[in-house]
Scaffold this active site. Structure first.
Site, PDB file in Angstrom:
ATOM      1  N   CYS A   1     -47.686 -26.571  12.545  1.00  0.00           N
ATOM      2  CA  CYS A   1     -46.993 -26.142  11.295  1.00  0.00           C
ATOM      3  C   CYS A   1     -46.891 -24.773  11.302  1.00  0.00           C
ATOM      4  O   CYS A   1     -47.876 -24.177  11.749  1.00  0.00           O
ATOM      5  CB  CYS A   1     -47.499 -26.827   9.988  1.00  0.00           C
ATOM      6  SG  CYS A   1     -46.851 -26.562   8.458  1.00  0.00           S
TER       7      CYS A   1
ATOM      8  N   ASP B   1     -47.462 -22.957   8.553  1.00  0.00           N
ATOM      9  CA  ASP B   1     -48.420 -22.649   7.462  1.00  0.00           C
ATOM     10  C   ASP B   1     -49.259 -21.636   7.753  1.00  0.00           C
ATOM     11  O   ASP B   1     -49.876 -21.839   9.247  1.00  0.00           O
ATOM     12  CB  ASP B   1     -49.027 -23.767   6.912  1.00  0.00           C
ATOM     13  CG  ASP B   1     -49.799 -23.935   5.682  1.00  0.00           C
ATOM     14  OD1 ASP B   1     -50.652 -22.919   5.905  1.00  0.00           O
ATOM     15  OD2 ASP B   1     -49.521 -24.183   4.921  1.00  0.00           O
TER      16      ASP B   1
ATOM     17  N   ARG C   1     -52.211 -20.900   7.213  1.00  0.00           N
ATOM     18  CA  ARG C   1     -53.479 -21.494   7.506  1.00  0.00           C
ATOM     19  C   ARG C   1     -53.852 -22.249   8.602  1.00  0.00           C
ATOM     20  O   ARG C   1     -55.097 -22.564   8.702  1.00  0.00           O
ATOM     21  CB  ARG C   1     -54.021 -22.187   6.036  1.00  0.00           C
ATOM     22  CG  ARG C   1     -53.766 -21.415   4.696  1.00  0.00           C
ATOM     23  CD  ARG C   1     -53.706 -22.416   3.456  1.00  0.00           C
ATOM     24  NE  ARG C   1     -52.314 -23.200   3.604  1.00  0.00           N
ATOM     25  CZ  ARG C   1     -52.271 -24.037   2.649  1.00  0.00           C
ATOM     26  NH1 ARG C   1     -52.814 -24.040   1.705  1.00  0.00           N
ATOM     27  NH2 ARG C   1     -50.990 -24.747   2.445  1.00  0.00           N
TER      28      ARG C   1
ATOM     29  N   HIS D   1     -51.422 -30.896   9.402  1.00  0.00           N
ATOM     30  CA  HIS D   1     -52.567 -30.784   8.381  1.00  0.00           C
ATOM     31  C   HIS D   1     -52.280 -31.184   7.002  1.00  0.00           C
ATOM     32  O   HIS D   1     -51.247 -31.515   6.548  1.00  0.00           O
ATOM     33  CB  HIS D   1     -52.707 -29.145   8.209  1.00  0.00           C
ATOM     34  CG  HIS D   1     -51.321 -28.478   7.541  1.00  0.00           C
ATOM     35  ND1 HIS D   1     -51.547 -28.193   6.203  1.00  0.00           N
ATOM     36  CD2 HIS D   1     -50.197 -28.202   8.098  1.00  0.00           C
ATOM     37  CE1 HIS D   1     -50.473 -27.575   5.945  1.00  0.00           C
ATOM     38  NE2 HIS D   1     -49.423 -27.745   6.958  1.00  0.00           N
TER      39      HIS D   1
ATOM     40  N   CYS E   1     -49.980 -30.717   3.477  1.00  0.00           N
ATOM     41  CA  CYS E   1     -48.650 -29.901   4.344  1.00  0.00           C
ATOM     42  C   CYS E   1     -47.589 -29.650   3.165  1.00  0.00           C
ATOM     43  O   CYS E   1     -47.086 -30.821   2.525  1.00  0.00           O
ATOM     44  CB  CYS E   1     -48.271 -30.511   5.344  1.00  0.00           C
ATOM     45  SG  CYS E   1     -46.873 -29.858   6.124  1.00  0.00           S
TER      46      CYS E   1
HETATM   47 ZN   LIG Z   1     -47.535 -27.583   6.882  1.00  0.00          ZN
END
Ligand SMILES: [Zn+2]
Ligand SMILES: [Zn+2]
Lengths: 242, 280
Positions: B110, B112, B114, B166, B169
């Site tokens: 992803c 993202d 993190r 994750h 999400c």
């Molecule tokens: Zn995500």
């Protein structure tokens, strides 16, 4: 020992570090304030991990990586990432970064069919090769001046990568979500080049910083300190390393 | 030597629990505990996640900026040390990098912030070819991700493909929102389709967080299936017995990876009944 395994053991410390810093950054995330972090558009190449070369940590940078860091207006994958990051997370910076010796650029210069879906994906790069044929032909493919069979470390590949970043930044600047964010809240768009041989990131002076440098930072930016280029911008987000 | 257990062994070596004392004594830990004591910046105790969070909520904008700057300085110190260490151990490190790449892994994760692939797995520059998009989707008609898979498998000859989702999400959550999200619609539609495929199982999960967590897992499994449906993976596996596809889910609350333990061979057989593209 299996050759795949040592990597994991050797870097146990960095993994522990990642986890511990991850926990520490949980607070940062709890107070999520995306004006402090950029979106990174880079190449999938294994030698360009954005967090390492920027000196950033988990939670710092939203990431999209594809073959040859192409930004095409009709690619829904990239468009969705840009929309999500710019319109919903409201990031402060968009950084498009190419790199020397890029396999995608080398393939586009080779003129041969790569196979499968790849030829279609690389078409925009081939378009740049066609459009800048004379200029590119004068530059050496490899450092020694070879004709393309080597590592592609020469100026021809580098120049094509630069042209590609510039073209990608133009596409970004033409994206309506980006255009609105630039106008309404001072979103900054940067184009840069990562030199694998030195680990340095160079600002190409395109995008919102065109013609005026990036906040006065010009030329080679030392690894790690690259974050200055990203963070010293408007909105008072002065996360300078010094 | 490549087998389906290699990825699992890497995973196991990574998910050993970390002694809390070690974690807290890590010198590079970028918490404000070592920050200048004259600073007015609040110093949340990292030992308590809850307290941590609530302290942060109470922070003034000004304090956050100051805290972030201090934190960031430490991050850069760590990075400098890392780079110097790399060079000391191997003066040719960057020269070798520029000579070419030979990654063993393709990571599809992803976007993202993190979930940085390299740091979660401890993989080094040069180890993993990386594609990251919203909600780690692998769509048949997306030339972007399909090119990444084709290049990684046919040209770089990666041994493992990891699809890593994750929990929590944002993309998965956004997909299940009753809202027109413009250009995100065609992308996130794929997640709604995953829900429909597993409607019965998901509908009976009463707890919303648990239901989303399960949808995240099911989405990873579906994207693994999509990876295996690609011509490059089927043809390479028939010829070389690699790559192996793995489905993982990262939880950034505990920092642990969960292996969904895909039976790669079985999944391949199952999809090849309809999606067989082995012959070229
Ligand atoms: Zn995500
Ligand atoms: Zn590249």
């Amino acid at each position: 020992m299996d050759p795949l395994i040592p990597t994991a053991y050797e870097t146990e410390d960095s993994f522990l570090y990642a986890l511990s810093s991850n926990a520490a950054w949980a607070g940062y995330k709890a107070h999520q304030n995306p004006k402090f972090f950029p979106i990174w558009l880079g190449c999938s190449d294994s030698r360009c991990p954005e967090t390492t070369l920027l000196g950033l940590q988990p939670g710092d940078v939203f990431v999209h990586r594809n073959i040859a860091n192409l930004v095409c207006a009709t690619d829904i994958n990239t468009a969705a990432v840009i929309e999500y990051a710019v319109a919903h997370l409201r990031v402060a910076h968009v950084v498009l970064c190419g790199h020397t010796a890029c396999g995608g650029a080398i393939a586009a210069l080779g003129g041969q069919r790569v196979g499968g879906v790849l030829d279609t994906w690389l078409a925009p790069l081939r378009g740049l090769v066609v459009g800048h044929e004379a200029e590119l032909a004068e530059l050496p493919m490899d450092e020694g001046g070879g004709d393309g069979s080597g590592s592609g470390a020469g100026a021809r590949v580098r120049r094509l990568v630069e042209l590609n970043v510039k073209a990608g930044v133009d596409v970004l600047m033409a994206n309506v979500v980006v255009t609105e964010a630039v106008r309404e809240r001072g979103l900054q768009v940067h184009g840069c080049l990562f030199d694998l041989a030195s680990g340095r990131v160079r600002d190409l002076g395109v995008g919102t910083s065109a013609g005026k440098g990036v906040n006065g930072v010009r030329g080679g930016v030392v690894r790690g300190k690259h974050a200055e280029l990203v963070f010293r911008g408007g909105g008072g987000a002065t996360m300078a390393a010094r | 030597m490549v087998n389906s257990r290699v990825g699992t062994r890497l995973l196991q070596s990574l998910i050993r629990p970390i002694p809390r004392t070690r974690l807290l004594s890590t010198p590079n830990l970028p918490t404000p505990r070592n920050a200048s004591s004259s600073s007015s910046t609040p110093t949340p105790q990292p030992s308590s996640q809850t307290r941590h969070t609530s302290t942060w909520r109470d922070m003034a904008e000004n304090d956050i900026t100051k805290y972030l700057r201090q934190t960031h300085n430490r991050v850069f110190e760590h990075n400098k040390a890392w780079a110097a260490d790399k060079k000391a151990k191997d003066p040719e490190f960057f020269a070798k990098l520029s000579a070419g790449q030979n990654p063993e892994y393709l990571w599809i994760g992803c976007s993202d912030s993190r979930i940085p692939a390299e740091q979660i797995t401890g993989l080094e520059p040069g180890d993993a070819f990386v594609h990251r998009n919203i909600a780690n989707l692998v769509c048949n008609t997306d030339l972007n991700v399909m090119s990444v898979i084709a290049y990684a498998v046919a040209h770089l000859k990666v041994k493992h493909i990891v699809v890593c989702g994750h929990y929590g999400c944002g993309g998965v959550k956004a997909a299940m929102t009753a809202k027109d999200l413009g250009i995100l619609n065609p992308w996130l539609r794929n997640i709604r389709d995953v829900y429909r495929l597993h409607e019965r199982e998901l509908d009976v999960i009463a707890d919303e967080t648990a239901r989303y967590d399960r949808l995240v897992e099911l989405n990873v499994l579906e994207q693994c299936r999509n990876v295996i449906k690609s011509a490059s993976v089927q043809q390479s596996y028939a010829k070389n017995k690699f790559p192996i596809v793995h489905g993982w889910v990262f939880g950034f609350h505990d920092g642990l990876l969960k292996d969904l333990e895909i039976d790669f061979e079985a999944m391949l057989r199952e999809i090849q009944k309809i999606y067989n593209l082995t012959e070229n």
